[in-house]
Design a protein around this motif. Structure first.
Motif, mmCIF file in Angstrom:
data_model
loop_
_atom_site.group_PDB
_atom_site.id
_atom_site.type_symbol
_atom_site.label_atom_id
_atom_site.label_comp_id
_atom_site.label_asym_id
_atom_site.label_seq_id
_atom_site.Cartn_x
_atom_site.Cartn_y
_atom_site.Cartn_z
ATOM 1 N N CYS A 149 0.964 -1.161 -0.218
ATOM 2 C CA CYS A 149 -0.212 -0.088 -0.053
ATOM 3 C C CYS A 149 0.859 1.298 -0.086
ATOM 4 O O CYS A 149 0.647 2.291 -0.806
ATOM 5 N N SER A 150 1.830 1.360 0.605
ATOM 6 C CA SER A 150 2.830 2.318 0.850
ATOM 7 C C SER A 150 3.652 2.553 -0.585
ATOM 8 O O SER A 150 3.759 3.709 -0.971
ATOM 9 N N GLU A 151 4.018 1.547 -1.220
ATOM 10 C CA GLU A 151 4.736 1.429 -2.342
ATOM 11 C C GLU A 151 3.811 2.044 -3.579
ATOM 12 O O GLU A 151 4.193 2.876 -4.280
ATOM 13 N N LEU A 152 2.459 1.682 -3.475
ATOM 14 C CA LEU A 152 1.574 2.174 -4.114
ATOM 15 C C LEU A 152 1.025 3.708 -4.073
ATOM 16 O O LEU A 152 0.296 4.147 -4.756
ATOM 17 N N ASP A 153 1.424 4.237 -3.068
ATOM 18 C CA ASP A 153 1.115 5.515 -2.478
ATOM 19 C C ASP A 153 -0.293 5.574 -2.381
ATOM 20 O O ASP A 153 -0.961 6.585 -2.921
ATOM 21 N N VAL A 154 -1.002 4.598 -1.787
ATOM 22 C CA VAL A 154 -2.560 4.468 -1.505
ATOM 23 C C VAL A 154 -2.753 5.540 -0.510
ATOM 24 O O VAL A 154 -2.189 5.457 0.631
ATOM 25 N N ASP A 155 -3.768 6.609 -0.568
ATOM 26 C CA ASP A 155 -4.009 7.414 0.678
ATOM 27 C C ASP A 155 -4.713 6.696 1.503
ATOM 28 O O ASP A 155 -5.665 6.012 1.378
ATOM 29 N N GLY A 156 -4.452 7.115 2.790
ATOM 30 C CA GLY A 156 -5.288 6.473 4.081
ATOM 31 C C GLY A 156 -4.803 5.082 4.353
ATOM 32 O O GLY A 156 -3.965 4.623 3.641
ATOM 33 N N LEU A 157 -5.591 4.506 5.168
ATOM 34 C CA LEU A 157 -5.417 3.281 5.490
ATOM 35 C C LEU A 157 -6.479 2.308 5.252
ATOM 36 O O LEU A 157 -6.511 1.125 5.586
ATOM 37 N N ARG A 158 -7.491 2.707 4.454
ATOM 38 C CA ARG A 158 -8.536 1.889 3.926
ATOM 39 C C ARG A 158 -7.692 0.516 3.392
ATOM 40 O O ARG A 158 -8.628 -0.498 3.382
ATOM 41 N N GLY A 159 -6.948 0.793 2.366
ATOM 42 C CA GLY A 159 -6.479 -0.183 1.602
ATOM 43 C C GLY A 159 -6.028 -1.491 2.387
ATOM 44 O O GLY A 159 -6.256 -2.426 2.125
ATOM 45 N N ASP A 160 -5.082 -0.989 3.474
ATOM 46 C CA ASP A 160 -4.544 -2.029 4.324
ATOM 47 C C ASP A 160 -5.822 -2.678 4.961
ATOM 48 O O ASP A 160 -5.698 -4.297 5.193
ATOM 49 N N ILE A 161 -6.658 -2.208 5.513
ATOM 50 C CA ILE A 161 -7.830 -2.739 6.435
ATOM 51 C C ILE A 161 -8.534 -3.673 5.549
ATOM 52 O O ILE A 161 -8.766 -4.830 5.963
ATOM 53 N N VAL A 162 -9.024 -3.109 4.325
ATOM 54 C CA VAL A 162 -10.068 -4.053 3.494
ATOM 55 C C VAL A 162 -9.023 -5.334 2.958
ATOM 56 O O VAL A 162 -9.548 -6.402 3.039
ATOM 57 N N THR A 163 -7.761 -5.164 2.615
ATOM 58 C CA THR A 163 -7.030 -6.163 2.214
ATOM 59 C C THR A 163 -6.805 -7.308 3.302
ATOM 60 O O THR A 163 -7.114 -8.758 3.030
#
Length: 348
Positions: free
Chosen positions: A278-292
């Motif tokens: 998520c960090s490498e893809l520059d995803v905003d916020g933490l929703r991506g981490d939580i949902v994955t």
């Protein structure tokens, strides 16, 4: 019972749907864990989006509700019941219960805010001093599926209301100093055609998963799909009968996964890898981490595992992240390929 079957409109069986694995997986994971946050399905016209969504609702096991309650309240879970039911339990009332099919609510494009959220009868409140609430579509969808076709054409403020309710699990209606709050826990499913416009990125980001579906190119598979549909249209009941065993197997698998879900563990090292991607893809916020994390656990439960493995993450991560990347008009590779590239570097 046979009479009821005859007046109910037959629904195409989920297990008979050929192809579109990405969409089917996203829907299955969301019904196993509704906290994933719903799914946005974007794809060409005539690719079976609506058929698949109706099929998953029809497949789900029945739910226990309080009879004559407009919110499909659960008789014992306080998080899934209305204030009236809660008060009834506290006052020692004997509540009647019954099983119903999982609610599947279609939200029409022309729906008003009052129709979606429900309305308070001000006249009754002022003249009789009674809080009279007319429930809306969010009340009907509690503990079920709320489906918005062509969600990209829906007014942004309505999409905001839907996403807020889906995320919090509650709907609050306030008017003239009167406030009503009721549970609204549902799986939000939106579908649309990218040719008719995209959703705003900040709204798109609020959907847990994003499935992209394309028209099948293989002529043999196309013939198979057409034949399958024609067969169902000619004699739906014999087609339903043919898939009854498979449907029941899948229904039991979903039930088993829902029960197993709380005990599924995900290793710390894998959680770090997800956040690294998520960090490498520059995803905003933490929703991506939580949902994955949630989706990987749901998939592990569906496959009857005790812990999440790399294969589970590989299968869900694109669905969870592709719509969260910042759009660059000069980019020559699409967001799905970008996720694949980073996942390959970090996970494999």
């Amino acid at each position: 019972m046979d009479f009821i079957k005859k007046i109910n409109r037959p629904i195409f069986p989920f297990t008979a749907i050929i192809g579109q694995e990405e969409m089917k997986l996203a829907l299955l994971l969301n019904v196993i864990d509704p906290k994933i946050g719903g799914v946005m399905i974007m794809g060409d016209r005539g690719t079976g989006k609506s058929t698949t969504i109706r099929a998953i609702a029809d497949l789900l096991p029945q739910i226990l509700v309080v009879e004559d309650d407009p919110f499909n309240s659960h008789p014992s879970n306080f998080e899934l019941m209305s204030n009236e039911v809660k008060e009834g339990i506290e006052n020692g009332q004997n509540l009647k219960k019954k099983y119903i099919n999982v609610p599947m609510v279609d939200l029409p494009l022309g729906a008003t805010e009052d129709r979606v959220c429900g309305t308070i009868d001000i006249e009754k409140a002022l003249t009789e001093g009674i809080k009279s609430f007319e429930p809306g579509l969010l009340a009907k969808a509690n503990r079920g599926i709320l489906y918005v076709d062509e969600v990209n054409l829906l007014d942004d403020h309505l999409v905001d209301i839907l996403l807020d309710s889906a995320a919090s699990g509650w709907n609050t209606v306030e008017r003239e100093g009167i406030s009503i709050r009721h549970p609204a826990r549902f799986v939000l499913v939106g579908s649309g055609n990218p040719e008719e416009g995209e959703l705003r990125p900040q709204l798109l980001d609020r959907f847990g998963m994003h499935a992209e579906i394309k028209t099948v190119k293989d002529p043999f598979l196309r013939v198979q799909i057409v034949e399958q549909r024609s067969k169902f249209d000619q004699d739906p009941y014999s087609c339903l009968n043919e898939y009854r065993i498979e449907q029941n197997k899948l229904k039991n698998r979903i039930l088993s996964a829902q029960e197993k879900l709380p005990s599924i563990a995900i290793d710390y090292a894998l959680r770090v890898k997800i956040s690294e991607i998520c960090s490498e893809l520059d995803v905003d916020g933490l929703r991506g981490d939580i949902v994955t994390n949630r989706a990987a656990k749901a998939l592990a439960a569906y496959n009857n595992k005790e812990i999440v493995e790399i294969e589970d993450i590989l299968l869900v991560i694109k669905l969870c992240l592709r719509h969260r990347l910042r759009k660059d008009p000069l980019d020559i590779i699409d967001s799905g390929s970008k996720v694949d590239k980073v996942v390959k570097e970090i996970l494999t």
